[in-house]
Design an enzyme around this catalytic site. Structure first.
Site, PDB file in Angstrom:
ATOM      1  N   CYS A   1     -22.394  15.721 -31.444  1.00  0.00           N
ATOM      2  CA  CYS A   1     -21.310  16.099 -30.517  1.00  0.00           C
ATOM      3  C   CYS A   1     -20.376  14.913 -30.365  1.00  0.00           C
ATOM      4  O   CYS A   1     -19.729  14.760 -29.323  1.00  0.00           O
ATOM      5  CB  CYS A   1     -21.880  16.501 -29.157  1.00  0.00           C
ATOM      6  SG  CYS A   1     -22.771  18.060 -29.211  1.00  0.00           S
TER       7      CYS A   1
ATOM      8  N   GLU B   1     -11.083  19.709 -38.751  1.00  0.00           N
ATOM      9  CA  GLU B   1     -11.050  20.712 -37.683  1.00  0.00           C
ATOM     10  C   GLU B   1      -9.682  21.366 -37.640  1.00  0.00           C
ATOM     11  O   GLU B   1      -8.676  20.656 -37.776  1.00  0.00           O
ATOM     12  CB  GLU B   1     -11.369  20.064 -36.329  1.00  0.00           C
ATOM     13  CG  GLU B   1     -12.796  19.542 -36.276  1.00  0.00           C
ATOM     14  CD  GLU B   1     -13.162  18.902 -34.931  1.00  0.00           C
ATOM     15  OE1 GLU B   1     -12.386  19.042 -33.955  1.00  0.00           O
ATOM     16  OE2 GLU B   1     -14.223  18.262 -34.853  1.00  0.00           O
TER      17      GLU B   1
ATOM     18  N   ALA C   1     -16.094  18.746 -24.472  1.00  0.00           N
ATOM     19  CA  ALA C   1     -15.389  18.398 -23.230  1.00  0.00           C
ATOM     20  C   ALA C   1     -14.906  19.632 -22.494  1.00  0.00           C
ATOM     21  O   ALA C   1     -14.235  19.524 -21.465  1.00  0.00           O
ATOM     22  CB  ALA C   1     -14.196  17.515 -23.563  1.00  0.00           C
TER      23      ALA C   1
ATOM     24  N   HIS D   1     -15.818  22.303 -31.262  1.00  0.00           N
ATOM     25  CA  HIS D   1     -15.421  21.113 -30.499  1.00  0.00           C
ATOM     26  C   HIS D   1     -15.306  21.438 -28.996  1.00  0.00           C
ATOM     27  O   HIS D   1     -14.243  21.309 -28.389  1.00  0.00           O
ATOM     28  CB  HIS D   1     -14.101  20.532 -31.029  1.00  0.00           C
ATOM     29  CG  HIS D   1     -13.945  19.071 -30.716  1.00  0.00           C
ATOM     30  ND1 HIS D   1     -13.366  18.185 -31.568  1.00  0.00           N
ATOM     31  CD2 HIS D   1     -14.303  18.332 -29.635  1.00  0.00           C
ATOM     32  CE1 HIS D   1     -13.348  16.974 -31.034  1.00  0.00           C
ATOM     33  NE2 HIS D   1     -13.930  17.041 -29.840  1.00  0.00           N
TER      34      HIS D   1
ATOM     35  N   ARG E   1     -18.272  12.788 -33.355  1.00  0.00           N
ATOM     36  CA  ARG E   1     -17.090  12.946 -34.190  1.00  0.00           C
ATOM     37  C   ARG E   1     -17.492  13.471 -35.560  1.00  0.00           C
ATOM     38  O   ARG E   1     -18.519  13.054 -36.125  1.00  0.00           O
ATOM     39  CB  ARG E   1     -16.374  11.606 -34.389  1.00  0.00           C
ATOM     40  CG  ARG E   1     -15.406  11.273 -33.258  1.00  0.00           C
ATOM     41  CD  ARG E   1     -14.222  12.256 -33.244  1.00  0.00           C
ATOM     42  NE  ARG E   1     -13.331  12.078 -32.124  1.00  0.00           N
ATOM     43  CZ  ARG E   1     -13.442  12.695 -30.941  1.00  0.00           C
ATOM     44  NH1 ARG E   1     -14.421  13.536 -30.697  1.00  0.00           N
ATOM     45  NH2 ARG E   1     -12.554  12.502 -29.986  1.00  0.00           N
TER      46      ARG E   1
ATOM     47  N   LYS F   1     -21.655   5.569 -22.865  1.00  0.00           N
ATOM     48  CA  LYS F   1     -21.595   6.396 -21.654  1.00  0.00           C
ATOM     49  C   LYS F   1     -22.313   7.739 -21.866  1.00  0.00           C
ATOM     50  O   LYS F   1     -23.165   8.122 -21.071  1.00  0.00           O
ATOM     51  CB  LYS F   1     -20.130   6.627 -21.263  1.00  0.00           C
ATOM     52  CG  LYS F   1     -19.460   5.341 -20.768  1.00  0.00           C
ATOM     53  CD  LYS F   1     -18.047   5.560 -20.343  1.00  0.00           C
ATOM     54  CE  LYS F   1     -17.075   5.666 -21.491  1.00  0.00           C
ATOM     55  NZ  LYS F   1     -16.919   4.455 -22.313  1.00  0.00           N
ATOM     56  N   ILE F   2     -21.966   8.429 -22.961  1.00  0.00           N
ATOM     57  CA  ILE F   2     -22.544   9.762 -23.174  1.00  0.00           C
ATOM     58  C   ILE F   2     -24.013   9.638 -23.586  1.00  0.00           C
ATOM     59  O   ILE F   2     -24.890  10.313 -23.030  1.00  0.00           O
ATOM     60  CB  ILE F   2     -21.716  10.545 -24.231  1.00  0.00           C
ATOM     61  CG1 ILE F   2     -20.286  10.741 -23.703  1.00  0.00           C
ATOM     62  CG2 ILE F   2     -22.360  11.889 -24.546  1.00  0.00           C
ATOM     63  CD1 ILE F   2     -19.300  11.310 -24.699  1.00  0.00           C
TER      64      ILE F   2
HETATM   65  N1  LIG Z   1     -17.453  16.614 -28.570  1.00  0.00           N
HETATM   66  C1  LIG Z   1     -16.572  16.241 -27.656  1.00  0.00           C
HETATM   67  O1  LIG Z   1     -15.794  17.051 -27.160  1.00  0.00           O
HETATM   68  C2  LIG Z   1     -16.526  14.838 -27.179  1.00  0.00           C
HETATM   69  C3  LIG Z   1     -16.842  13.811 -28.044  1.00  0.00           C
HETATM   70  N2  LIG Z   1     -16.778  12.511 -27.601  1.00  0.00           N
HETATM   71  C4  LIG Z   1     -17.168  11.472 -28.560  1.00  0.00           C
HETATM   72  O2  LIG Z   1     -18.478  10.981 -28.215  1.00  0.00           O
HETATM   73  C5  LIG Z   1     -18.640   9.668 -28.734  1.00  0.00           C
HETATM   74  C6  LIG Z   1     -19.279   8.751 -27.696  1.00  0.00           C
HETATM   75  O3  LIG Z   1     -18.418   8.605 -26.579  1.00  0.00           O
HETATM   76  P1  LIG Z   1     -18.754   7.606 -25.353  1.00  0.00           P
HETATM   77  O4  LIG Z   1     -20.200   7.638 -25.056  1.00  0.00           O
HETATM   78  O5  LIG Z   1     -17.781   7.905 -24.285  1.00  0.00           O
HETATM   79  O6  LIG Z   1     -18.379   6.219 -26.026  1.00  0.00           O
HETATM   80  P2  LIG Z   1     -18.876   4.750 -25.611  1.00  0.00           P
HETATM   81  O7  LIG Z   1     -17.859   3.839 -26.129  1.00  0.00           O
HETATM   82  O8  LIG Z   1     -19.224   4.703 -24.162  1.00  0.00           O
HETATM   83  O9  LIG Z   1     -20.230   4.576 -26.453  1.00  0.00           O
HETATM   84  C7  LIG Z   1     -20.268   4.455 -27.853  1.00  0.00           C
HETATM   85  C8  LIG Z   1     -21.475   3.608 -28.201  1.00  0.00           C
HETATM   86  O10 LIG Z   1     -21.605   3.561 -29.621  1.00  0.00           O
HETATM   87  C9  LIG Z   1     -22.058   2.253 -29.967  1.00  0.00           C
HETATM   88  N3  LIG Z   1     -21.742   1.977 -31.367  1.00  0.00           N
HETATM   89  C10 LIG Z   1     -20.557   1.589 -31.916  1.00  0.00           C
HETATM   90  N4  LIG Z   1     -20.703   1.424 -33.243  1.00  0.00           N
HETATM   91  C11 LIG Z   1     -21.984   1.716 -33.525  1.00  0.00           C
HETATM   92  C12 LIG Z   1     -22.742   1.722 -34.736  1.00  0.00           C
HETATM   93  N5  LIG Z   1     -22.168   1.378 -35.912  1.00  0.00           N
HETATM   94  N6  LIG Z   1     -24.033   2.084 -34.675  1.00  0.00           N
HETATM   95  C13 LIG Z   1     -24.609   2.434 -33.494  1.00  0.00           C
HETATM   96  N7  LIG Z   1     -23.959   2.401 -32.313  1.00  0.00           N
HETATM   97  C14 LIG Z   1     -22.658   2.065 -32.343  1.00  0.00           C
HETATM   98  C15 LIG Z   1     -21.346   1.328 -29.002  1.00  0.00           C
HETATM   99  O11 LIG Z   1     -22.026   0.094 -28.834  1.00  0.00           O
HETATM  100  C16 LIG Z   1     -21.369   2.153 -27.717  1.00  0.00           C
HETATM  101  O12 LIG Z   1     -22.476   1.796 -26.902  1.00  0.00           O
HETATM  102  C17 LIG Z   1     -17.254   9.233 -29.204  1.00  0.00           C
HETATM  103  O13 LIG Z   1     -17.184   9.447 -30.600  1.00  0.00           O
HETATM  104  C18 LIG Z   1     -16.311  10.215 -28.509  1.00  0.00           C
HETATM  105  O14 LIG Z   1     -15.101  10.367 -29.187  1.00  0.00           O
HETATM  106  C19 LIG Z   1     -16.452  12.186 -26.322  1.00  0.00           C
HETATM  107  C20 LIG Z   1     -16.147  13.174 -25.423  1.00  0.00           C
HETATM  108  C21 LIG Z   1     -16.116  14.584 -25.799  1.00  0.00           C
HETATM  109  O1  LIG Z   2     -10.052  17.387 -25.668  1.00  0.00           O
HETATM  110  C1  LIG Z   2     -11.090  17.857 -26.139  1.00  0.00           C
HETATM  111  O2  LIG Z   2     -11.479  18.991 -25.905  1.00  0.00           O
HETATM  112  C2  LIG Z   2     -11.956  16.969 -27.025  1.00  0.00           C
HETATM  113  C3  LIG Z   2     -12.588  15.865 -26.278  1.00  0.00           C
HETATM  114  C4  LIG Z   2     -13.027  14.761 -27.153  1.00  0.00           C
HETATM  115  O3  LIG Z   2     -13.460  14.939 -28.262  1.00  0.00           O
HETATM  116  C5  LIG Z   2     -12.903  13.389 -26.633  1.00  0.00           C
HETATM  117  O4  LIG Z   2     -12.599  13.233 -25.443  1.00  0.00           O
HETATM  118  O5  LIG Z   2     -13.134  12.447 -27.414  1.00  0.00           O
END
Ligand SMILES: NC(=O)C1=CN([C@@H]2O[C@H](COP(=O)(O)OP(=O)(O)OC[C@H]3O[C@@H](n4cnc5c(N)ncnc54)[C@H](O)[C@@H]3O)[C@@H](O)[C@H]2O)C=CC1
Ligand SMILES: O=C(O)CCC(=O)C(=O)O
Length: 526
Positions: free
Chosen positions: A228, A259, A281, A278, A230, A149-150
């Site tokens: 951005c 963290e 979001a 962090h 994990r 998604k992201i």
């Molecule tokens: N910094 C922040 O505040 C935030 C961080 N995140 C993190 O962003 C990351 C992505 O989130 P979304 O896009 O929502 O997840 P998502 O589940 O929509 O996408 C993750 C993608 O990674 C791929 N993937 C899984 N294992 C893999 C590997 N070994 N090599 C390459 N690709 C692989 C999957 O096929 C999937 O397409 C997550 O770690 C989430 O926790 C999400 C929201 C806020």
């Molecule tokens: O709640 C937050 O600010 C962190 C968001 C995040 O990392 C996530 O949704 O995976």
């Protein structure tokens, strides 16, 4: 009235929803011992990333029915412990997608134009235009690791800025990547050719330190990397060294192995690194989205209704669940197994309901099979609600077939996965109505209960082969819990299924396939 504890800051919109059905206590910044002390009085717990919900806290929460994570990642919740206690864990899979994507893009531009340091220098009273000469992103190559998604949103915006896009995501189809405007490549090529690399993958055992000294060494000296997603996906020590030694041009990190970030060499690096606490979001919009999304689910569960984004318990009706639960577990286990045997990207999954099962509703079993199949890629992000849609987005076709005449077991389920690396099939049945048994692998009859760590070999049935494999595993200190050979004819092809006590050490699979007579070996975690 039910009681909800909100232990991290969440938007008022969420608290208003919870207040419709419960007494809400907002109590943030609690130490683990304080949380353990008060949790027994609560029916629901709502958190962001600040609260670590450990097994101890879950066990102390004797009244807990639901834990709501206002965000995507549930890596701060011990989901298996919650599942064991029958506590639903819900998240908001999409509420902060745009916020996190925009933060990654902001990091890329800030890094290119040294905005944080230039800003600080002007505020100090300086006017230095030489030190902060930047680079344009236009016509540069962005490598997106994880096109979910992201990652997809980052790619779409970067494309509009005139960037060329490469992507690495072994679980996404070429067609899907092309729709987003990305060329799907392997990680090595992405590391070598990208000017900017942005990570959008979950943290799993496979992705931990996926960016390390070896992968960083493949980057151009002018390239920059952004995380951005994990902490722990990048090896921070190797990253600090690569920047200091000029092997790469810079990095921007929003997430860290630990963290809040403590003592770290990263802090000492000057303008070539940007660190944020962090904040991915942290937009008003995302916080409203995730608070509403999760609060609504907590409200529904407290009212006895199903949750729409449960990461551990299906959103299917309770009656269907109760009736089909053992078969859903069977389907999920088989999905996990066949996905790992197939390796690579699966394009077609055939689900065959056999014997008595042929008269059952197939939809929940197909969903459970897909959930298992996609677990390797998505971990706790795949649930019974989104498994179908995630499969469609990955270009996985599903065919359902029925064979009421199959009589080996009262009812059995056969999954066949065809992917970029070939076709594999597995069959399983329930013994005594609830004990899962694997009854066939790739057409070879076996009868073994699945275990967490397993090894499968495809080999020639000949004297000495079991002994050689046993000695080899012994030399790597791998303990075999059980072993069974399945064959169709004596001294023909055969399958060996071994349950082992621990994951196989790195490098051993290659050694196993060197044993004369063994053609292939697969390690799986169920
Ligand atoms: N910094 C922040 O505040 C935030 C961080 N995140 C993190 O962003 C990351 C992505 O989130 P979304 O896009 O929502 O997840 P998502 O589940 O929509 O996408 C993750 C993608 O990674 C791929 N993937 C899984 N294992 C893999 C590997 N070994 N090599 C390459 N690709 C692989 C999957 O096929 C999937 O397409 C997550 O770690 C989430 O926790 C999400 C929201 C806020
Ligand atoms: O709640 C937050 O600010 C962190 C968001 C995040 O990392 C996530 O949704 O995976």
């Amino acid at each position: 009235m039910s009681k909800v504890l909100v232990s991290d800051p969440i938007d008022q919109a969420g608290i208003d929803i919870l207040s419709q059905v419960a007494t809400v206590d907002v109590n943030t910044g609690l130490k683990p011992a304080e949380l353990i002390e008060i949790i027994p009085q609560y029916d629901a717990l709502m958190i962001r990333s600040g609260t670590r919900v450990t097994q101890e806290i879950i066990e102390a929460g004797t009244q807990l029915k639901i834990i709501g994570r206002a965000g995507v990642g549930v890596d701060n919740v011990d989901v298996p412990a919650a599942t064991r206690r029958g506590i639903v864990v819900v998240n908001s899979p999409e509420g902060n997608t745009i916020a996190a994507a925009e933060h990654a893009l902001a990091m890329m531009l800030s890094l290119s134009r040294h905005i944080p340091d230039a800003n600080a220098s002007v505020k100090r009273g300086e006017w230095d235009r030489k030190t902060f000469v930047g680079a344009e992103v236009y016509k540069k190559t962005l490598g997106v690791v994880g096109l979910g998604k992201i990652g997809s949103h980052v790619a779409a915006v970067a494309k509009a800025m005139g960037m060329k896009l490469l992507a690495y995501d072994p679980f996404i189809s070429t067609e899907r990547a092309e729709q987003i405007g990305c060329q799907l490549v392997d990680l090595d090529l992405l590391m070598q050719q990208s000017d900017y690399i942005t990570l959008h993958i979950p943290k799993t055992p496979e992705t931990t330190h996926i960016i390390n000294a070896t992968t960083l060494a493949k980057m151009k000296p002018t390239a920059r990397i952004i995380n951005c997603a994990r902490g722990g996906i990048i090896d921070e020590v190797a990253l600090a060294a690569a920047i200091k030694e000029g092997k790469i041009a810079g990095a921007a990190l929003d997430v860290f192995e630990s963290e809040p970030l403590g003592e770290s060499e990263l802090r000492a690096i000057g303008k070539d690194i940007i660190l944020t606490p962090h904040l991915g979001a942290s937009t008003t919009e995302a916080q409203v989205n995730v608070a509403i999304d999760v609060a609504e689910q907590i409200r529904d569960v407290l009212l006895g209704l199903p949750a729409r984004s449960a990461v551990n318990i299906p959103g299917l009706g309770p009656d269907v669940l109760e009736e089909l639960k053992p078969y859903m577990e069977l389907a999920e286990t088989l999905g996990k197994l066949v996905g790992q045997l197939a390796g690579g990207r699966v394009e077609l999954l055939t689900v065959r309901l056999q014997g008595e099962l042929a008269t059952n509703k197939s939809q929940p079993l197909v969903i459970a099979s897909l959930k298992g199949l996609l677990y390797q890629a998505l971990r706790e992000r795949v649930n019974y609600v989104n498994a179908n849609i995630e499969a469609k987005e990955r270009g996985i076709r599903v065919i359902e077939t029925r064979d009421a005449s199959a009589r080996d077991y009262a009812g059995s389920l056969r999954l066949e996965a065809t992917g970029t690396l070939g076709t594999h099939s597995v069959t399983g049945a329930l013994l005594g109505d609830k004990e899962i048994h694997l009854t066939d692998v790739d057409g070879f009859p076996i009868n073994v209960p699945p275990s967490k760590y397993m090894l499968f070999t495809l080999h020639r049935d000949m004297p000495g082969i079991i002994g050689k494999l046993g000695s080899l595993l012994g030399s790597f200190n791998v303990n075999i819990a059980s072993m069974q050979v399945g064959r169709k004819i004596v001294r023909g092809d055969a399958v060996m299924a071994l349950s082992i006590d621990d994951p196989l050490p790195d490098g051993i699979l290659a050694e196993i396939t060197k044993v004369p007579g063994i053609r292939d070996a697969y390690t799986v975690t169920l």
